[in-house]
Each structure stands twice: as structure tokens, then as C-alpha cells.
Design a protein around this motif. Structure first.
Motif, PDB file in Angstrom:
ATOM      1  N   ASN A  65      32.172  50.997  32.931  1.00 53.48           N
ATOM      2  CA  ASN A  65      32.089  49.547  32.806  1.00 53.48           C
ATOM      3  C   ASN A  65      33.017  49.116  31.668  1.00 53.48           C
ATOM      4  OD1 ASN A  65      30.644  47.364  34.097  1.00 53.48           O
ATOM      5  ND2 ASN A  65      29.775  46.939  32.115  1.00 53.48           N
ATOM      6  N   LYS A  66      34.160  48.565  31.991  1.00 55.74           N
ATOM      7  CA  LYS A  66      35.205  48.292  31.011  1.00 55.74           C
ATOM      8  C   LYS A  66      35.075  46.888  30.420  1.00 55.74           C
ATOM      9  CE  LYS A  66      40.211  48.606  30.380  1.00 55.74           C
ATOM     10  NZ  LYS A  66      41.499  48.977  31.027  1.00 55.74           N
ATOM     11  N   PRO A  67      35.104  46.744  29.085  1.00 52.62           N
ATOM     12  CA  PRO A  67      35.092  45.402  28.483  1.00 52.62           C
ATOM     13  C   PRO A  67      36.385  44.651  28.798  1.00 52.62           C
ATOM     14  CG  PRO A  67      34.494  47.095  26.870  1.00 52.62           C
ATOM     15  CD  PRO A  67      35.041  47.805  28.072  1.00 52.62           C
ATOM     16  N   THR A 111      25.831  48.143  34.292  1.00 51.04           N
ATOM     17  CA  THR A 111      26.726  49.106  33.678  1.00 51.04           C
ATOM     18  C   THR A 111      26.540  50.481  34.311  1.00 51.04           C
ATOM     19  OG1 THR A 111      25.090  49.556  31.952  1.00 51.04           O
ATOM     20  CG2 THR A 111      26.745  47.870  31.500  1.00 51.04           C
ATOM     21  N   VAL A 170      31.027  41.660  23.187  1.00 48.75           N
ATOM     22  CA  VAL A 170      31.630  41.674  24.529  1.00 48.75           C
ATOM     23  C   VAL A 170      30.896  40.669  25.405  1.00 48.75           C
ATOM     24  CG1 VAL A 170      32.107  43.051  26.577  1.00 48.75           C
ATOM     25  CG2 VAL A 170      32.305  44.084  24.304  1.00 48.75           C
ATOM     26  N   HIS A 183      23.014  44.231  33.026  1.00 49.67           N
ATOM     27  CA  HIS A 183      24.458  44.129  32.829  1.00 49.67           C
ATOM     28  C   HIS A 183      25.253  44.923  33.861  1.00 49.67           C
ATOM     29  CE1 HIS A 183      23.890  41.998  29.065  1.00 49.67           C
ATOM     30  NE2 HIS A 183      23.038  42.930  28.672  1.00 49.67           N
ATOM     31  N   ARG A 219      32.331  42.203  31.299  1.00 47.92           N
ATOM     32  CA  ARG A 219      32.662  43.572  31.639  1.00 47.92           C
ATOM     33  C   ARG A 219      32.955  43.663  33.133  1.00 47.92           C
ATOM     34  NH1 ARG A 219      30.931  47.524  27.837  1.00 47.92           N
ATOM     35  NH2 ARG A 219      29.784  46.618  26.088  1.00 47.92           N
TER      36      ARG A 219
END
Length: 225
Positions: free
Chosen positions: A183-185, A145, A199, A143, A202
Motif C-alpha cells: 500500500n504505497k503513500p 492496506t 499520509v 484503510h 494511499r
């Protein structure tokens, strides 16, 4: 009648701007050709009928400046971590069978003190913990992140589907506050009742600690040294 020097369209003698293309029309003395004095116009120009409206230009929003003090890509990729977690999971299952089989037999026999080899317990615990850790690291790589710990340690970062270590520092150009990197949704699955679910998107951002409205996206394609 006079004509526009830009598009050649015939214009009324009293017109100040061309009704076709909006070019300014300036009439000179009788018997002379029309002349246009050049001028610099900033902003967006909108024409409605014979009127010209000049909207003031909007200044560009300042962008966040940040520095990567230390950036390192490990050889552990998403695929390597996936195979490692699978192998550790299989070994932990084998060790778990050695641990729990005597327990089940003792319970069936009415005893509460099963005899289990210490090495089997150790193998089970170590491999189970290793499988959990490698699976979590695989999620970080998959992901992409960022997981920031104490300020004196670099951030564990998933970059280009591999694990890396990075340290970011920066200052908000709007209010001079410190930037935090995470790591912002951005998007969620929406349930029928309107509540947010899982979510689904991201993005790595640099966000001001004073105001979450001061936020800038980081480039995922930045090469890892």
C-alpha cells in the motif's frame, strides 16, 4: 481555384493541404476532378497555418501482469472488528481496575506487596492484548492496506473493508524484475516548513524491486472470492 472535397472550402491552386480542415489536396490532369489518395497516418496531427505536423505515436506503456494464487475473504468486517475492540477494551478496563486497585491501596498503606487475584491479571492481559490486536486489524480493514510477511504465507489484506488473505506473484514487464505488492503513500499533509506530515492517500500498487519507477496501480474493486 479548386475546392476541398472534405469541407468545400475554396483553395489555392498551389496548396497541398486544405487550409481549413487539413485534408490532403492532390490535383489531377486538367479538366478532371481533384482526387485524394487514401493513406494511413499514425500519431497525433497538429496544424499550424498551412503546415501539417505529424507527431510520432507514443506506444502504450506495458502493464504489469500478476496472479492471485489464493484469495479468501474472512467474515471479519470493519464494523465487527470495531465492536470487538470496544468490548475487549471495556473488559480490559474492568480487569485493570481489579489489578491496580489493590496496588494503589497498598501504596497508600505503605506496603509494596499487593494481593491481586491471578485471574484478574490474566483477564487484564488477555483482553488488553486482544483489544490492541482487533483495533490493528480494524485499521487494516478500514484503510485497505496490505501487510506481507514471509513468502510462504499469504498477505493480510484489507479488501472492500473486510479482512482477507491474498498471495500475489508477478514480474515487471519492463526489466523482468520481481514485483512487490504493498500500500504505497501518494499524498501527505504538508506542514508550514514544507515537511511531510500524516499520509492522507494511499494506493495498492505492484512495484518492481529493481526500480520504484516501474509501478502499477492495483484495482481495489476486484471481487474477493
Amino acid at each position: 481555384m479548386m475546392t476541398c472535397r472534405s469541407c468545400g472550402q475554396a483553395q489555392d491552386e498551389q496548396a497541398r493541404f486544405c487550409n481549413n480542415c487539413g485534408t490532403p489536396l492532390v490535383t489531377g490532369p486538367a479538366g478532371t476532378e481533384n482526387s485524394v489518395h487514401e493513406a494511413r497516418v499514425t500519431g497525433s496531427i497538429y496544424q499550424a497555418g498551412g503546415d501539417i505536423t505529424v507527431a510520432p505515436s507514443v506506444p502504450d506503456e506495458p502493464s504489469a501482469r500478476y496472479a492471485v494464487k489464493w484469495h479468501w475473504a474472512s467474515p471479519l468486517t470493519q464494523s465487527v472488528l470495531g465492536w470487538a475492540s470496544l468490548a475487549l477494551g471495556i473488559v480490559s478496563l474492568a480487569g485493570g481496575a481489579s489489578v491496580f486497585t489493590p496496588l494503589i491501596r497498598s501504596l497508600n498503606a505503605g506496603r509494596l506487596a499487593p494481593s491481586t487475584e491471578p485471574w484478574a491479571v490474566a483477564v487484564f492481559l488477555v483482553c488488553a492484548a486482544g483489544a490492541i490486536v482487533t483495533f490493528a486489524l480494524r485499521r487494516v480493514a478500514k484503510h485497505e492496506t496490505q501487510h506481507v510477511g514471509p513468502s510462504f504465507l499469504p498477505a493480510l489484506t484489507g479488501w472492500n473493508h473486510r479482512l482477507g488473505l491474498a498471495r500475489f506473484t508477478g514480474e515487471c514487464p519492463t526489466c523482468r524484475g520481481a514485483l512487490r505488492f504493498y500500500n504505497k503513500p501518494l499524498q501527505w499533509l504538508i506542514h508550514a516548513d514544507g515537511s511531510r506530515g500524516k499520509v492522507i492517500e494511499r494506493a495498492m500498487v505492484a512495484e518492481c524491486e529493481r526500480s520504484d519507477k516501474h509501478c502499477w496501480f492495483l484495482d481495489r474493486a476486484e471481487p474477493v472470492a
